[in-house]
Design a protein around this motif. Structure first.
Motif, PDB file in Angstrom:
ATOM      1  N   ALA A   1     -13.863 -14.224   2.848  1.00  0.00           N
ATOM      2  CA  ALA A   1     -14.545 -15.577   2.537  1.00  0.00           C
ATOM      3  C   ALA A   1     -13.829 -15.817   0.918  1.00  0.00           C
ATOM      4  CB  ALA A   1     -15.927 -15.607   2.378  1.00  0.00           C
ATOM      5  N   ALA A   2     -14.075 -14.895   0.025  1.00  0.00           N
ATOM      6  CA  ALA A   2     -13.785 -15.161  -1.373  1.00  0.00           C
ATOM      7  C   ALA A   2     -12.107 -15.423  -1.633  1.00  0.00           C
ATOM      8  CB  ALA A   2     -14.239 -14.382  -2.308  1.00  0.00           C
ATOM      9  N   ALA A   3     -11.480 -14.446  -1.033  1.00  0.00           N
ATOM     10  CA  ALA A   3      -9.871 -14.539  -1.083  1.00  0.00           C
ATOM     11  C   ALA A   3      -9.460 -15.856  -0.293  1.00  0.00           C
ATOM     12  CB  ALA A   3      -9.355 -13.335   0.059  1.00  0.00           C
ATOM     13  N   LYS A   4      -9.844 -16.278   0.769  1.00  0.00           N
ATOM     14  CA  LYS A   4      -9.490 -17.412   1.303  1.00  0.00           C
ATOM     15  C   LYS A   4      -9.621 -18.645   0.428  1.00  0.00           C
ATOM     16  CE  LYS A   4      -8.792 -18.027   5.664  1.00  0.00           C
ATOM     17  NZ  LYS A   4      -8.779 -18.405   7.151  1.00  0.00           N
TER      18      LYS A   4
ATOM     19  N   LEU B   1      -9.321  -1.079   1.015  1.00  0.00           N
ATOM     20  CA  LEU B   1      -9.474  -2.490   1.229  1.00  0.00           C
ATOM     21  C   LEU B   1      -8.786  -3.399  -0.081  1.00  0.00           C
ATOM     22  CD1 LEU B   1     -10.093  -5.213   2.826  1.00  0.00           C
ATOM     23  CD2 LEU B   1     -12.466  -5.164   1.503  1.00  0.00           C
ATOM     24  N   THR B   2      -9.385  -2.861  -1.299  1.00  0.00           N
ATOM     25  CA  THR B   2      -8.776  -3.516  -2.285  1.00  0.00           C
ATOM     26  C   THR B   2      -7.591  -3.098  -2.699  1.00  0.00           C
ATOM     27  OG1 THR B   2     -11.349  -2.978  -3.309  1.00  0.00           O
ATOM     28  CG2 THR B   2      -9.358  -3.627  -4.961  1.00  0.00           C
ATOM     29  N   ILE B   3      -7.083  -1.980  -2.625  1.00  0.00           N
ATOM     30  CA  ILE B   3      -5.323  -1.930  -2.938  1.00  0.00           C
ATOM     31  C   ILE B   3      -4.631  -2.492  -1.700  1.00  0.00           C
ATOM     32  CG2 ILE B   3      -3.824  -0.175  -2.367  1.00  0.00           C
ATOM     33  CD1 ILE B   3      -5.764   2.108  -3.206  1.00  0.00           C
ATOM     34  N   SER B   4      -5.118  -2.790  -0.627  1.00  0.00           N
ATOM     35  CA  SER B   4      -4.392  -3.660   0.140  1.00  0.00           C
ATOM     36  C   SER B   4      -4.524  -5.062  -0.214  1.00  0.00           C
ATOM     37  CB  SER B   4      -5.017  -3.636   1.638  1.00  0.00           C
ATOM     38  OG  SER B   4      -4.509  -4.341   2.385  1.00  0.00           O
ATOM     39  N   LEU B   5      -5.594  -5.589  -0.628  1.00  0.00           N
ATOM     40  CA  LEU B   5      -5.742  -6.939  -1.136  1.00  0.00           C
ATOM     41  C   LEU B   5      -4.837  -7.265  -2.483  1.00  0.00           C
ATOM     42  CD1 LEU B   5      -9.750  -7.649  -0.864  1.00  0.00           C
ATOM     43  CD2 LEU B   5      -7.698  -8.878   0.353  1.00  0.00           C
ATOM     44  N   GLN B   6      -4.916  -6.303  -3.359  1.00  0.00           N
ATOM     45  CA  GLN B   6      -4.057  -6.478  -4.674  1.00  0.00           C
ATOM     46  C   GLN B   6      -2.726  -6.459  -4.165  1.00  0.00           C
ATOM     47  OE1 GLN B   6      -4.962  -2.485  -6.212  1.00  0.00           O
ATOM     48  NE2 GLN B   6      -6.806  -3.404  -7.277  1.00  0.00           N
ATOM     49  N   ARG B   7      -2.103  -5.989  -3.153  1.00  0.00           N
ATOM     50  CA  ARG B   7      -0.803  -6.114  -2.688  1.00  0.00           C
ATOM     51  C   ARG B   7      -0.497  -7.579  -1.843  1.00  0.00           C
ATOM     52  NH1 ARG B   7       1.862  -1.974   1.184  1.00  0.00           N
ATOM     53  NH2 ARG B   7      -0.007  -2.951   2.801  1.00  0.00           N
ATOM     54  N   GLU B   8      -1.472  -7.934  -1.168  1.00  0.00           N
ATOM     55  CA  GLU B   8      -1.406  -9.153  -0.272  1.00  0.00           C
ATOM     56  C   GLU B   8      -1.416 -10.396  -1.298  1.00  0.00           C
ATOM     57  OE1 GLU B   8      -3.521 -11.353   3.231  1.00  0.00           O
ATOM     58  OE2 GLU B   8      -3.962  -9.118   2.911  1.00  0.00           O
ATOM     59  N   LEU B   9      -2.376 -10.302  -2.290  1.00  0.00           N
ATOM     60  CA  LEU B   9      -2.951 -11.693  -3.280  1.00  0.00           C
ATOM     61  C   LEU B   9      -1.965 -11.564  -4.302  1.00  0.00           C
ATOM     62  CD1 LEU B   9      -6.459 -11.571  -2.298  1.00  0.00           C
ATOM     63  CD2 LEU B   9      -4.898 -12.306  -1.122  1.00  0.00           C
TER      64      LEU B   9
END
Length: 269
Positions: A124-127, A165-173
């Motif tokens: 929710a926060a990322a979006k 999850l965090t490592i993946s989000l770091q790359r995506e965002l």
């Protein structure tokens, strides 16, 4: 705190321990707060204390994040409130005991809190933050994500999920204006031990960090631009070396042929 987006911080597990300490420190830096936990009385006391001390707005949002309806309400707040620029995804629990002895229903509740709520709130926060091209997500994991031998497998597994999850989000965002940090505390003096059935006094004093020092180190790590902060680790190069060794495996983790050791000595049909 240059790496933290200005605005309101929503903090889960905010009634005590790591969450309450993040609340005090972010308020001292000028952030308004939304404090999320199950204990409304404790949240109200903390909100009053913080508002009086720092002159910021501190709102209480009572929620049991293992209840899907109450979790959904917090998700919706993250989606709808444009003032929120920081998520501290801190709520978590532990369950002591061996896998064979443990109450499996309590373990399922732990997975719901440590994994499902972190996942859904981060989403929710990322979006919301990507839409505004600004925001900070802090996911509180544990050093046990790296050392499952040291505690129960289910708990360390939940924290490994948070780290991955965090490592993946770091790359995506990375190119979308959103900062994502994983914090991996070691043993920290909080109520999680007693709640999980472990006597905190049974832990060696030299391995137990005070919560204020842990959170201060985590926020400093964020300022330094660390994607992963491990407050007790003296030499961060050790973690970098472990990461490099893991990444070195990547080219050989998916191949069309099984490794030679599985074929050695195999007789022809």
């Amino acid at each position: 705190m240059s790496k933290i987006a200005s605005g309101t911080a929503l903090i889960t597990g905010a009634s005590t321990g790591i969450g309450a300490t993040y609340a005090r420190k972010l308020a001292a830096a000028g952030h308004d707060l939304i404090l999320v936990a199950r204990d409304a009385q404790r949240l109200a006391a903390l909100a009053s204390e913080i508002s009086a001390a720092h002159g910021v707005k501190a709102e209480v949002l009572k929620a049991d994040l293992t209840d899907r309806a109450e979790l959904a309400a917090v998700e919706q707040r993250l989606k709808d409130d444009a003032a929120i620029s920081v998520l501290v995804n801190n709520a978590g629990m532990a369950v002591a005991g061996t896998f064979l002895e443990v109450d499996i229903d309590k373990v399922e509740t732990m997975v719901s809190l440590n994994v499902v709520s972190v996942l859904r709130l981060a989403h929710a926060a990322a979006k919301a933050f990507v839409a505004r091209k600004a925001g900070t997500i802090i996911n509180v994991a544990s050093v046990l994500a790296l050392a499952p031998e040291m505690f129960s497998g289910p708990y360390s597994g939940t924290k490994a999920f948070v780290l991955n999850l965090t490592i993946s989000l770091q790359r995506e965002l990375a190119d979308k204006g959103v900062t994502v940090q994983a914090v991996l505390p070691g043993a920290t003096r909080t109520e999680i031990w007693e709640r999980g059935g472990t006597d905190i006094n049974s832990l060696p004093a030299e391995m137990l960090m005070e919560v204020d020092e842990m959170v201060e180190a985590a926020l400093t790590g964020l300022e330094l631009g660390e994607a992963i902060t491990i407050p007790p680790l003296p030499d961060f190069a050790e973690f970098e070396a472990a990461t490099a060794a893991r990444l070195k495996l990547a080219p050989n983790l998916s191949r069309k042929d099984a490794a030679a050791r599985y074929k050695a000595g195999k007789k022809a049909a």
